[in-house]
Every structure is written in structure tokens, then in C-alpha cells.
Enzyme design. Structure first.
Site, short mmCIF file in Angstrom:
data_model
loop_
_atom_site.label_atom_id
_atom_site.label_comp_id
_atom_site.label_asym_id
_atom_site.label_seq_id
_atom_site.Cartn_x
_atom_site.Cartn_y
_atom_site.Cartn_z
N LYS A 1 -106.28 -23.99 28.90
CA LYS A 1 -107.28 -25.04 29.04
C LYS A 1 -108.47 -24.75 28.12
O LYS A 1 -108.94 -23.63 28.04
CB LYS A 1 -107.76 -25.15 30.49
CG LYS A 1 -108.62 -26.36 30.77
CD LYS A 1 -108.90 -26.50 32.25
CE LYS A 1 -109.71 -27.77 32.53
NZ LYS A 1 -109.98 -27.92 33.99
N ARG B 1 -101.46 -22.38 35.13
CA ARG B 1 -101.46 -23.83 35.28
C ARG B 1 -100.06 -24.35 34.92
O ARG B 1 -99.29 -23.65 34.28
CB ARG B 1 -102.51 -24.47 34.36
CG ARG B 1 -103.93 -24.01 34.64
CD ARG B 1 -104.91 -24.65 33.65
NE ARG B 1 -106.29 -24.29 33.93
CZ ARG B 1 -106.92 -23.25 33.40
NH1 ARG B 1 -106.28 -22.48 32.52
NH2 ARG B 1 -108.19 -22.99 33.70
N TYR C 1 -113.23 -19.90 45.61
CA TYR C 1 -112.20 -19.22 46.39
C TYR C 1 -112.78 -18.31 47.46
O TYR C 1 -112.08 -17.91 48.39
CB TYR C 1 -111.26 -18.45 45.47
CG TYR C 1 -110.49 -19.37 44.57
CD1 TYR C 1 -109.48 -20.19 45.08
CD2 TYR C 1 -110.79 -19.49 43.22
CE1 TYR C 1 -108.79 -21.08 44.27
CE2 TYR C 1 -110.10 -20.37 42.40
CZ TYR C 1 -109.11 -21.16 42.93
OH TYR C 1 -108.44 -22.05 42.12
N HIS D 1 -100.22 -26.76 41.50
CA HIS D 1 -101.50 -26.07 41.34
C HIS D 1 -101.84 -25.24 42.58
O HIS D 1 -102.67 -24.33 42.51
CB HIS D 1 -102.61 -27.08 41.06
CG HIS D 1 -103.67 -26.55 40.15
ND1 HIS D 1 -103.46 -26.29 38.81
CD2 HIS D 1 -104.97 -26.22 40.39
CE1 HIS D 1 -104.58 -25.83 38.27
NE2 HIS D 1 -105.50 -25.77 39.20
N ARG E 1 -101.44 -21.59 42.07
CA ARG E 1 -102.56 -20.99 41.32
C ARG E 1 -103.72 -20.70 42.27
O ARG E 1 -104.36 -19.65 42.18
CB ARG E 1 -102.97 -21.91 40.19
CG ARG E 1 -104.12 -21.42 39.33
CD ARG E 1 -104.27 -22.34 38.11
NE ARG E 1 -105.61 -22.31 37.56
CZ ARG E 1 -106.04 -21.43 36.67
NH1 ARG E 1 -105.24 -20.47 36.25
NH2 ARG E 1 -107.27 -21.49 36.21
N HIS F 1 -111.22 -19.01 33.75
CA HIS F 1 -112.38 -19.86 34.05
C HIS F 1 -113.54 -19.50 33.12
O HIS F 1 -113.87 -18.32 32.97
CB HIS F 1 -112.83 -19.68 35.50
CG HIS F 1 -111.88 -20.25 36.51
ND1 HIS F 1 -111.85 -19.85 37.83
CD2 HIS F 1 -110.94 -21.23 36.39
CE1 HIS F 1 -110.92 -20.53 38.47
NE2 HIS F 1 -110.36 -21.37 37.62
#
Length: 292
Positions: free
Chosen positions: A157, A132, A260, A225, A228, A251
Site C-alpha cells: 500500500k 493484505r 489494535y 482482511h 490481518r 502502517h
């Protein structure tokens, strides 16, 4: 700086809110105050509702922007004024769109565009490790583990640490960069004197990407982003397990990574249509009716 603003900044620091969230919350309160030309502690709930409707209908702001404004105002009234903000305002959830994914060739054009070695390495590191913007900004030299070929992401995150892969090509480029620039505290530090010893700002990193994208002649894929998104999709298309990609991306839920699958054109193209699975010219004995 007013006393209320100082108090709000202090409270946000105590709550350990991210710099981005702090800027967003301050902008929400400032925007409300400027709209009415009144101190925020004199503005009523009904006036706040009218302001939100103004943002939605007159300014045509996206639902997410209106929600962000409301969150900032709720924080201010709850934590600074000790008032519960009863605003009858709700927004429909914004439809989730599939992320934009560039081809490997387009990604390489973007990475290769900057003449500045630091700018080029910022883009290369972001893509190679699936980082990120905040994560690549805060990287430190000691986070690069060349023995185990890993990059340690500190305070990602959700304030979680994780490891992601270290590319051999990236490692070689980083060694050249380190010899040339000798970064100290941060791998990609700010060059401004007043920000010496601090990481680059988000705005600077975003600008580096957008400038490189335009120089490369890539019209789609706005926002850093995108690199990524490309990292995850290209790994998926190369046949890597989606659960490993989930760990690399940081995640917490697999459902976030599964998106994805929907943007991986190469993966989708390998799935045959059921029409092509039918063996034409042969009778199907199962589930068919035969009449005499």
C-alpha cells in the site's frame, strides 16, 4: 468499448491507479450514464447532484460508497473532459468501527478447512505474515527469504516495499506446496488458461476465505482482511512491541496500529480497575480532609 471509456482506461493506467480503483471509477461513470440513459459527457453538474442524492436516499448506499462514486466522476470530468466538476455534495465521515478479531482457535479452523493445498497456503500466509489481499496475491517465490526468515512485500500500500516475518511452520508448508505445484512467476498463480502466468484475482482470494470460514463454522469475521487484524492483535496479546507491529503491518502512522490496543481483549483484561488498587482498611493521608 466507447472512445471515452478507452481514453479513461488509458489515463488511469498513466496515473498508475490500482486495478481496484480503476474498476470503481469505471463503475461510477457507467452507473451515471445508465441512470440517465445518456452519454456521460452530456450530463450536467445538477444532474450529477441529483444522482448522488438518489444513491444516498433511494438506494441507501453507505457514505463511503457515495464518496467513491463522486471520486470516480471527478476523475472522469477532470482528466477526460477537462472540466472542473462543481458538485455541492458532502458527506459526514463514517464512524470508525473496531475491527473484528477472531480467536487463535477460530483462525486455525479457517486455515485448516480447505482441502486444496494452494487455498490453505494462501490463508496461512495471509495470517502468518499479516498481509493484505493484494500483497498475498502478488507474492513471488523469490520473495520468500528462508535464510533471514523474512518475506519481502513488494509494492504494498502506498507503493512501498517492506519486510515481514516468515513463520517456521509456514516455511515448511510452503516447501511442500512448492514441490507439489511448482509455481513459476507468482507463488499463487491463477489456474485459468486465459490468466496463465498472472496472480489470482481479488474475487477468487476473497471467495477462498469466505468458503473456508463457512466450512469452519465461524459466523463472524467476514472478509480476508480479518486475518490481518488477527495477526496484529495476537502479536500484541503475546507481548510484542506495538512499534515493531507497525513496521510489520506497513502502517505509515502509529495511530493506525494503536487501534489494535482497543480490540486486544487479553491486553485490556490485564489492566486492573482503579477500584482494585485501593488498599481498603487503611487511611489515605494524601488529599484527605481530617477534622478534629
Amino acid at each position: 468499448m466507447t472512445e471515452l471509456r478507452q481514453k479513461m482506461i488509458r489515463e488511469m493506467d498513466l496515473k498508475n491507479l490500482s486495478p481496484h480503483t480503476q474498476r470503481s471509477y469505471l463503475a461510477a461513470v457507467t452507473g451515471l450514464s445508465r441512470h440517465y440513459q445518456l452519454p456521460p459527457d452530456t450530463i450536467t453538474s445538477e444532474m450529477i447532484e441529483d444522482y448522488l442524492l438518489y444513491l444516498k436516499n433511494d438506494k441507501d448506499l453507505a457514505p463511503s460508497s457515495c464518496c467513491s462514486t463522486l471520486n470516480g466522476l471527478r476523475f472522469f470530468y477532470s482528466h477526460i473532459l477537462d472540466q472542473q466538476l462543481s458538485v455541492g455534495f458532502s458527506l459526514t465521515k463514517k464512524p470508525r468501527k473496531l475491527p473484528t478479531v477472531l480467536s487463535k482457535g477460530q483462525v486455525w479452523k479457517i486455515i485448516s478447512s480447505p482441502s486444496n493445498i494452494k487455498h490453505r497456503l494462501i490463508l496461512m500466509t495471509t495470517y502468518a505474515a499479516g498481509l493484505r489481499a493484494g500483497e498475498v496475491r502478488r507474492l513471488k517465490p523469490e520473495d520468500i527469504d528462508s535464510k533471514r526468515m523474512l518475506i519481502k512485500v513488494v509494492d504494498g500500500k502506498g507503493h512501498k516495499d517492506r519486510y515481514t516475518m516468515l513463520s517456521k511452520m509456514l516455511l515448511n508448508e510452503l516447501r511442500h506446496y512448492y514441490k507439489a505445484c511448482r509455481p513459476q512467476t507468482y507463488l499463487f498463480p491463477s489456474t485459468y488458461k486465459k490468466h496463465k502466468g498472472k496472480p489470482l484475482s481479488y474475487e477468487t482470494v476473497r471467495s477462498i476465505y469466505e468458503k473456508a470460514r463457512k466450512q469452519a463454522g465461524v459466523k463472524n469475521g467476514q472478509g480476508l482482511h480479518t486475518l490481518r487484524h488477527c495477526f496484529a492483535t495476537h502479536l500484541l496479546e503475546a507481548g510484542y512491541d506495538i512499534r515493531k507491529i507497525q513496521v510489520l503491518m506497513g502502517h505509515s502512522r502509529l495511530s493506525t496500529t494503536i487501534i489494535y490496543l482497543h480490540v486486544s481483549r487479553e491486553t485490556l483484561s490485564k489492566v486492573p480497575s482503579p477500584l482494585d488498587l485501593i488498599e481498603t482498611g487503611k487511611d489515605s493521608a494524601d488529599g484527605s480532609d481530617h477534622t478534629s
